[in-house]
Design an enzyme around this catalytic site. Structure first.
Site, mmCIF file in Angstrom:
data_model
loop_
_atom_site.group_PDB
_atom_site.id
_atom_site.type_symbol
_atom_site.label_atom_id
_atom_site.label_comp_id
_atom_site.label_asym_id
_atom_site.label_seq_id
_atom_site.Cartn_x
_atom_site.Cartn_y
_atom_site.Cartn_z
ATOM 1 N N LYS A 22 0.846 -1.203 0.000
ATOM 2 C CA LYS A 22 0.000 0.000 0.000
ATOM 3 C C LYS A 22 0.882 1.255 0.000
ATOM 4 C CE LYS A 22 -1.746 1.471 4.078
ATOM 5 N NZ LYS A 22 -1.446 2.867 4.480
ATOM 6 N N ASN A 23 1.826 1.319 0.941
ATOM 7 C CA ASN A 23 2.608 2.555 1.116
ATOM 8 C C ASN A 23 3.593 2.787 -0.008
ATOM 9 O OD1 ASN A 23 1.144 2.950 3.367
ATOM 10 N ND2 ASN A 23 2.808 2.615 4.830
ATOM 11 N N CYS A 118 -5.563 12.308 12.772
ATOM 12 C CA CYS A 118 -5.205 10.899 12.665
ATOM 13 C C CYS A 118 -5.457 10.310 14.055
ATOM 14 C CB CYS A 118 -3.725 10.799 12.278
ATOM 15 S SG CYS A 118 -3.208 9.123 11.965
ATOM 16 N N ARG A 123 0.310 14.884 13.131
ATOM 17 C CA ARG A 123 1.023 14.473 11.934
ATOM 18 C C ARG A 123 1.068 15.684 11.015
ATOM 19 N NH1 ARG A 123 -0.798 8.742 9.812
ATOM 20 N NH2 ARG A 123 1.137 8.987 8.602
ATOM 21 N N VAL A 125 2.423 18.679 8.312
ATOM 22 C CA VAL A 125 2.943 18.674 6.929
ATOM 23 C C VAL A 125 3.820 19.902 6.687
ATOM 24 C CG1 VAL A 125 1.138 17.239 5.871
ATOM 25 C CG2 VAL A 125 0.782 19.731 6.149
ATOM 26 N N ASP A 126 4.369 20.455 7.775
ATOM 27 C CA ASP A 126 5.199 21.662 7.643
ATOM 28 C C ASP A 126 6.416 21.439 6.753
ATOM 29 O OD1 ASP A 126 5.836 19.946 9.887
ATOM 30 O OD2 ASP A 126 7.452 21.343 10.318
ATOM 31 N N ASP A 309 5.572 1.161 12.009
ATOM 32 C CA ASP A 309 4.365 0.463 11.553
ATOM 33 C C ASP A 309 4.301 -0.980 12.022
ATOM 34 O OD1 ASP A 309 3.952 2.071 8.296
ATOM 35 O OD2 ASP A 309 3.679 2.756 10.346
ATOM 36 N N ARG A 401 -8.331 -1.008 5.299
ATOM 37 C CA ARG A 401 -7.539 0.029 4.632
ATOM 38 C C ARG A 401 -6.172 -0.509 4.212
ATOM 39 N NH1 ARG A 401 -6.625 5.278 7.821
ATOM 40 N NH2 ARG A 401 -5.430 5.531 5.914
HETATM 41 C C1 EPZ Z 1 4.491 7.273 6.198
HETATM 42 O O1 EPZ Z 1 3.707 8.299 6.777
HETATM 43 C C2 EPZ Z 1 3.605 6.036 6.194
HETATM 44 N N1 EPZ Z 1 2.417 6.274 5.391
HETATM 45 C C3 EPZ Z 1 3.185 5.675 7.626
HETATM 46 O O2 EPZ Z 1 2.465 4.466 7.564
HETATM 47 C C4 EPZ Z 1 4.454 5.454 8.458
HETATM 48 O O3 EPZ Z 1 4.070 5.214 9.795
HETATM 49 C C5 EPZ Z 1 5.349 6.694 8.381
HETATM 50 O O4 EPZ Z 1 5.658 7.005 6.997
HETATM 51 C C6 EPZ Z 1 6.664 6.503 9.117
HETATM 52 O O5 EPZ Z 1 7.362 5.425 8.586
HETATM 53 C C7 EPZ Z 1 2.499 6.120 4.047
HETATM 54 O O6 EPZ Z 1 3.537 5.772 3.506
HETATM 55 C C8 EPZ Z 1 1.243 6.376 3.279
HETATM 56 P P1 EPZ Z 1 6.565 10.762 7.958
HETATM 57 P P2 EPZ Z 1 4.239 9.841 6.697
HETATM 58 O O7 EPZ Z 1 6.301 12.028 7.251
HETATM 59 O O8 EPZ Z 1 4.934 10.059 5.414
HETATM 60 C C9 EPZ Z 1 7.184 14.092 11.262
HETATM 61 C C10 EPZ Z 1 0.612 3.051 7.906
HETATM 62 O O9 EPZ Z 1 0.276 2.502 8.955
HETATM 63 N N2 EPZ Z 1 6.795 15.063 10.228
HETATM 64 O O10 EPZ Z 1 7.750 9.908 7.556
HETATM 65 O O11 EPZ Z 1 3.101 10.723 7.063
HETATM 66 C C11 EPZ Z 1 6.025 13.224 11.719
HETATM 67 O O12 EPZ Z 1 5.299 13.869 12.744
HETATM 68 C C12 EPZ Z 1 1.069 4.502 7.912
HETATM 69 O O13 EPZ Z 1 0.662 2.496 6.783
HETATM 70 C C13 EPZ Z 1 6.901 16.431 10.513
HETATM 71 O O14 EPZ Z 1 7.306 16.828 11.601
HETATM 72 O O15 EPZ Z 1 5.302 9.840 7.880
HETATM 73 C C14 EPZ Z 1 6.730 11.986 12.223
HETATM 74 O O16 EPZ Z 1 7.163 12.179 13.546
HETATM 75 C C15 EPZ Z 1 0.809 5.128 9.261
HETATM 76 N N3 EPZ Z 1 6.552 17.333 9.560
HETATM 77 C C16 EPZ Z 1 7.957 11.891 11.327
HETATM 78 O O17 EPZ Z 1 8.093 13.160 10.678
HETATM 79 C C17 EPZ Z 1 6.120 16.931 8.310
HETATM 80 O O18 EPZ Z 1 5.849 17.805 7.454
HETATM 81 C C18 EPZ Z 1 7.854 10.848 10.239
HETATM 82 O O19 EPZ Z 1 6.642 11.069 9.536
HETATM 83 C C19 EPZ Z 1 6.031 15.548 8.034
HETATM 84 C C20 EPZ Z 1 6.379 14.629 9.007
#
Ligand code: EPZ
Length: 422
Positions: A22-23, A118, A123, A125-126, A309, A401
């Site tokens: 999926k991811n 969530c 979570r 997106v900055d 995960d 999902r």
């Molecule tokens: C991806 O989410 C995965 N989702 C998540 O899987 C997974 O848990 C996560 O990566 C971590 O491995 C998909 O691939 C669709 P990140 P993502 O941005 O990209 C911080 C599942 O169960 N951050 O790597 O949203 C954030 O808070 C899902 O399949 C910021 O601070 O994760 C976190 O602490 C759940 N600012 C860290 O980075 C931002 O703009 C990692 O998050 C973005 C992220």
């Protein structure tokens, strides 16, 4: 909302086929919008998140045909005319936010809803937004939407360091920068196999990306990207989930089919510390469950470290272990909503700050438990499968999902799971 009725205590014997990831699929789907012409992606799992993302892409005017039986998805963006992603759909699935990078990369403008909340969080997106600004995009926030545009000819380019490293931000910055005239440099980029596969896909389309698989990606914009035919990888998180499940009962004898063991990173090392092990034969992985499970404490890290995960699923194996184990999540400090539900089954578990403490060896007893998010729900199913008696796991829509045909795959190898419409 459906629920599962589960009879606990049965060892698993036989083969489980791993589905497409999926991811890893979601970034490929967004990237296909960047092409001039049609793209065909194979091994796309029939999951609700995939179907949701198909609808998000259809809003733009792109033509999306998904053959769920063949697990093949055809995407033709030639009629893309509406570069927007509405809140009603984005709130259902965070990765819809990839539309920001894809639409900016394709047509130079985008109006994409900020993702909703969530089950755990925050979570933010900055990093996505600051990175796009650093590459020369004009970004405004307006009533819950990101309204973005790039100068004529695409992103001018620049350098941005992700802090912390982020899968989603790496994906969005790649999607926005591959078409254009500038050079965009992403530092501390995510190295997950999902990101490496995206780079493979983009390079096959004609993108110019250096540093694939490292934490520094240098993207030189090109004027055109072509549609491709590509096969999506197997799901490494589904693989890890079923490895842990197969290790829970000493008489289980499971072989996982269509695996990519090299994508497991350090998880494979942690797995063997518990006394479980596996034998590889091509893409088959035969799991050998231990007589006794050793307690092993883990700390989640970005790839190739222990994946966040899989921490909920790890907790369930630790509930079967002899002794105390600690699980610390450094990525999502509060991703422990499954712990109180596990306690209802009789496990000796507690949470302090961003760590869970599990003292294994308690006999779990079946009861009603509630799923809260995708990975928590699969961990509760795993726990119910080895609790004494009958359990019911509520709100299994979370499972639908991210785990294709879970009850069918597990019942085929001896589980007793019945889906009931609530
Ligand atoms: C991806 O989410 C995965 N989702 C998540 O899987 C997974 O848990 C996560 O990566 C971590 O491995 C998909 O691939 C669709 P990140 P993502 O941005 O990209 C911080 C599942 O169960 N951050 O790597 O949203 C954030 O808070 C899902 O399949 C910021 O601070 O994760 C976190 O602490 C759940 N600012 C860290 O980075 C931002 O703009 C990692 O998050 C973005 C992220």
């Amino acid at each position: 909302m459906d629920k599962f009725i589960i009879e606990g205590g049965y060892p698993l014997k036989g083969e489980i086929a791993i589905s497409g990831s999926k991811n890893a699929a979601l970034p490929l789907m967004a990237a296909a919008l960047l092409a001039d012409g049609e793209t065909s992606i194979e091994n796309i799992p029939g999951l609700n998140d995939i179907l949701t993302f198909n609808n998000v892409m259809r809003v733009t005017g792109a033509r999306i045909d998904y053959d769920q039986k063949a697990q093949t998805l055809n995407i033709n963006p030639d009629n893309l005319y509406y570069p927007e992603a509405p809140y009603e759909l984005v709130r259902k699935m965070r990765a819809s936010f990839y539309m920001l990078g894809a639409l900016l990369g394709k047509v130079g403008k985008a109006k994409v809803s900020l993702p909703g909340g969530c089950a755990w969080g925050p979570r933010p997106v900055d990093l996505h937004i600051e990175g796009l600004k650093a590459f020369g995009a004009d970004i405004k926030l307006d009533k819950g939407y990101v309204v973005a545009s790039v100068p004529e000819g695409g992103l001018p380019g620049g350098t941005y360091t992700l802090n912390p490293s982020s899968v989603g931000a790496t994906v969005n910055l790649l999607l926005a920068s591959v078409r254009g005239k500038g050079t965009c440099i992403i530092k501390n980029a995510a190295k997950e196999p999902d990101v490496v596969q995206l780079c493979d896909f983009l390079q096959q389309m004609g993108a110019d990306i250096e540093g694939k698989g490292t934490s520094k990606l240098v993207v030189k914009g090109v004027s055109k990207l072509n549609g491709v035919t590509f096969r999506n990888a197997s799901d490494r998180i589904e693989t890890g989930t079923y490895m842990l499940l197969a290790a829970m009962h000493p008489e289980s004898d499971i072989t996982l089919k269509n695996t990519n063991p090299e994508d497991l990173g350090e998880f494979a090392v942690w797995f063997k510390k518990t006394g479980a092990t596996y034998e590889i034969d091509g893409r088959d992985m035969k799991i050998i469950s231990p007589e006794k499970i050793k307690p092993v404490s883990v700390i989640t890290e970005i790839y190739p470290g222990f994946p966040t995960d899989l921490q909920a699923q790890w907790a369930i194996l630790m509930a079967m272990a002899e002794g105390e184990a600690h699980i610390t999540d450094t990525i999502y400090p509060d991703r422990f909503s499954y712990i109180p539900e596990l306690a209802r089954l009789g496990a000796d578990v507690s949470v302090k700050n961003n760590s869970a403490v599990i003292t294994g060896g308690q006999q779990l007893t079946g009861t009603s438990i509630m799923s809260t998010d995708l990975r928590a729900s699969v961990s509760l199913v795993m726990a119910a499968m080895y609790a004494e008696g009958t359990s019911e796991v509520l709100r299994v829509y979370h499972l639908d999902r991210g785990y294709e045909g879970l009850e069918h795959k597990l019942n085929k190898v001896g589980a007793r799971i019945k889906r009931v419409e609530e």
